[in-house]
Design a protein around this motif. Structure first.
Motif, PDB file in Angstrom:
ATOM      1  N   GLY A 132       0.808  -1.206   0.000  1.00  0.00           N
ATOM      2  CA  GLY A 132       0.000   0.000   0.000  1.00  0.00           C
ATOM      3  C   GLY A 132       0.838   1.252   0.000  1.00  0.00           C
ATOM      4  O   GLY A 132       1.884   1.312   0.640  1.00  0.00           O
ATOM      5  N   VAL A 133       0.399   2.245  -0.770  1.00  0.00           N
ATOM      6  CA  VAL A 133       1.008   3.571  -0.770  1.00  0.00           C
ATOM      7  C   VAL A 133      -0.096   4.605  -0.706  1.00  0.00           C
ATOM      8  O   VAL A 133      -1.226   4.359  -1.130  1.00  0.00           O
ATOM      9  N   GLY A 134       0.232   5.757  -0.154  1.00  0.00           N
ATOM     10  CA  GLY A 134      -0.728   6.843  -0.046  1.00  0.00           C
ATOM     11  C   GLY A 134      -1.288   6.961   1.358  1.00  0.00           C
ATOM     12  O   GLY A 134      -1.074   6.100   2.219  1.00  0.00           O
ATOM     13  N   THR A 135      -2.016   8.047   1.578  1.00  0.00           N
ATOM     14  CA  THR A 135      -2.513   8.363   2.920  1.00  0.00           C
ATOM     15  C   THR A 135      -3.563   7.388   3.430  1.00  0.00           C
ATOM     16  O   THR A 135      -3.730   7.242   4.630  1.00  0.00           O
ATOM     17  N   GLY A 136      -4.266   6.713   2.543  1.00  0.00           N
ATOM     18  CA  GLY A 136      -5.291   5.765   2.977  1.00  0.00           C
ATOM     19  C   GLY A 136      -4.809   4.326   3.037  1.00  0.00           C
ATOM     20  O   GLY A 136      -5.568   3.422   3.411  1.00  0.00           O
ATOM     21  N   ALA A 137      -3.551   4.092   2.693  1.00  0.00           N
ATOM     22  CA  ALA A 137      -3.043   2.721   2.599  1.00  0.00           C
ATOM     23  C   ALA A 137      -3.102   1.965   3.920  1.00  0.00           C
ATOM     24  O   ALA A 137      -3.432   0.778   3.949  1.00  0.00           O
ATOM     25  N   SER A 138      -2.817   2.627   5.033  1.00  0.00           N
ATOM     26  CA  SER A 138      -2.837   1.931   6.328  1.00  0.00           C
ATOM     27  C   SER A 138      -4.237   1.429   6.667  1.00  0.00           C
ATOM     28  O   SER A 138      -4.392   0.332   7.209  1.00  0.00           O
ATOM     29  N   TYR A 139      -5.240   2.237   6.351  1.00  0.00           N
ATOM     30  CA  TYR A 139      -6.619   1.786   6.579  1.00  0.00           C
ATOM     31  C   TYR A 139      -6.911   0.536   5.741  1.00  0.00           C
ATOM     32  O   TYR A 139      -7.477  -0.445   6.233  1.00  0.00           O
ATOM     33  N   ALA A 140      -6.536   0.583   4.482  1.00  0.00           N
ATOM     34  CA  ALA A 140      -6.827  -0.533   3.582  1.00  0.00           C
ATOM     35  C   ALA A 140      -6.048  -1.790   3.965  1.00  0.00           C
ATOM     36  O   ALA A 140      -6.608  -2.890   3.962  1.00  0.00           O
ATOM     37  N   ILE A 141      -4.780  -1.645   4.321  1.00  0.00           N
ATOM     38  CA  ILE A 141      -3.974  -2.803   4.728  1.00  0.00           C
ATOM     39  C   ILE A 141      -4.550  -3.420   5.997  1.00  0.00           C
ATOM     40  O   ILE A 141      -4.639  -4.641   6.123  1.00  0.00           O
ATOM     41  N   GLY A 142      -4.958  -2.579   6.938  1.00  0.00           N
ATOM     42  CA  GLY A 142      -5.597  -3.090   8.153  1.00  0.00           C
ATOM     43  C   GLY A 142      -6.865  -3.862   7.835  1.00  0.00           C
ATOM     44  O   GLY A 142      -7.119  -4.932   8.410  1.00  0.00           O
ATOM     45  N   ALA A 143      -7.652  -3.335   6.917  1.00  0.00           N
ATOM     46  CA  ALA A 143      -8.889  -4.023   6.530  1.00  0.00           C
ATOM     47  C   ALA A 143      -8.584  -5.354   5.846  1.00  0.00           C
ATOM     48  O   ALA A 143      -9.242  -6.363   6.121  1.00  0.00           O
ATOM     49  N   LEU A 144      -7.580  -5.382   4.987  1.00  0.00           N
ATOM     50  CA  LEU A 144      -7.188  -6.638   4.339  1.00  0.00           C
ATOM     51  C   LEU A 144      -6.739  -7.655   5.376  1.00  0.00           C
ATOM     52  O   LEU A 144      -7.081  -8.843   5.294  1.00  0.00           O
ATOM     53  N   SER A 145      -5.979  -7.194   6.359  1.00  0.00           N
ATOM     54  CA  SER A 145      -5.506  -8.086   7.419  1.00  0.00           C
ATOM     55  C   SER A 145      -6.661  -8.641   8.246  1.00  0.00           C
ATOM     56  O   SER A 145      -6.544  -9.726   8.826  1.00  0.00           O
ATOM     57  N   ALA A 146      -7.765  -7.906   8.280  1.00  0.00           N
ATOM     58  CA  ALA A 146      -8.957  -8.357   9.008  1.00  0.00           C
ATOM     59  C   ALA A 146      -9.912  -9.122   8.088  1.00  0.00           C
ATOM     60  O   ALA A 146     -11.078  -9.301   8.419  1.00  0.00           O
ATOM     61  N   MET A 147      -9.391  -9.553   6.927  1.00  0.00           N
ATOM     62  CA  MET A 147     -10.106 -10.414   5.989  1.00  0.00           C
ATOM     63  C   MET A 147     -11.124  -9.694   5.096  1.00  0.00           C
ATOM     64  O   MET A 147     -12.008 -10.327   4.528  1.00  0.00           O
ATOM     65  N   ALA A 148     -11.019  -8.393   4.947  1.00  0.00           N
ATOM     66  CA  ALA A 148     -11.879  -7.677   4.000  1.00  0.00           C
ATOM     67  C   ALA A 148     -11.431  -8.012   2.577  1.00  0.00           C
ATOM     68  O   ALA A 148     -10.261  -8.335   2.342  1.00  0.00           O
ATOM     69  N   THR A 149     -12.349  -7.944   1.636  1.00  0.00           N
ATOM     70  CA  THR A 149     -11.973  -8.072   0.230  1.00  0.00           C
ATOM     71  C   THR A 149     -11.224  -6.800  -0.171  1.00  0.00           C
ATOM     72  O   THR A 149     -11.335  -5.769   0.508  1.00  0.00           O
TER      73      THR A 149
END
Length: 176
Positions: A132-149
């Protein structure tokens, strides 16, 4: 900035990006804006300095990769890709040696393998396959780690990051 995420698996890699750009505190959207572009053998996606990303996407010709063994792609990125990118940025007026220019980050797919390029030109590879890159990447990576699509992860980033928004672009590159 933006939200760009990538997922690596045995079949190749997928990249996802929002479609909002921001100047100061003002968001911009355009139907033709795509943050993930195909340039020769590569998929390129960038966040941060629009100038650096525009140079990388549209003014630079990335080097052809003639490495026969894909286990040497990381070395190719460091030895050939990064110097070529730096040269293009400097040639086009982006000061890579100074902190005067805004930071940027890139995600690069080559032969179905993902690499993250930081603003200091380090090449990063993740064991878990989440990039992930960009200001929203941490949110998205966290969601992926929590099994989000990936689509759910992008929506979570868009809902929580003021600098991300709009339609979601997705691109797949098969491993070769």
């Amino acid at each position: 900035m933006t939200t760009i995420i990538g997922l690596q698996d045995g079949n190749g890699c997928s990249m996802f990006a929002d479609s909002q750009t921001t100047n100061g505190e003002r968001p911009y959207f355009h139907r033709d804006l795509e943050k993930i572009v195909k340039r020769g053998q590569y998929l390129l996606a960038g966040a941060g300095s629009a100038r650096a990303v525009d140079i990388a996407h549209w003014l630079w010709v990335p080097p052809a990769c003639h490495v026969e063994d894909n286990s040497f792609l990381y070395e190719f990125m460091i030895i050939t890709f990064i110097p070529s990118l730096r040269k293009a940025l400097v040639f086009n007026g982006f000061d890579t040696a100074s902190s005067n220019d805004e930071d940027f980050g890139m995600m690069v797919a080559l032969r179905g393998t993902l690499f993250e390029v930081a603003s200091d030109f380090s090449v990063l590879v993740r064991r878990d396959g989440y990039y992930g890159v960009g200001t929203g990447a941490s949110y998205a990576i966290g969601a992926l780690s929590a099994m989000a699509t990936p689509q759910e992860a992008m929506q979570i980033a868009i809902e929580n990051d003021i600098y991300s928004g709009g339609a979601i672009q997705s691109v797949f590159q098969e491993k070769i």
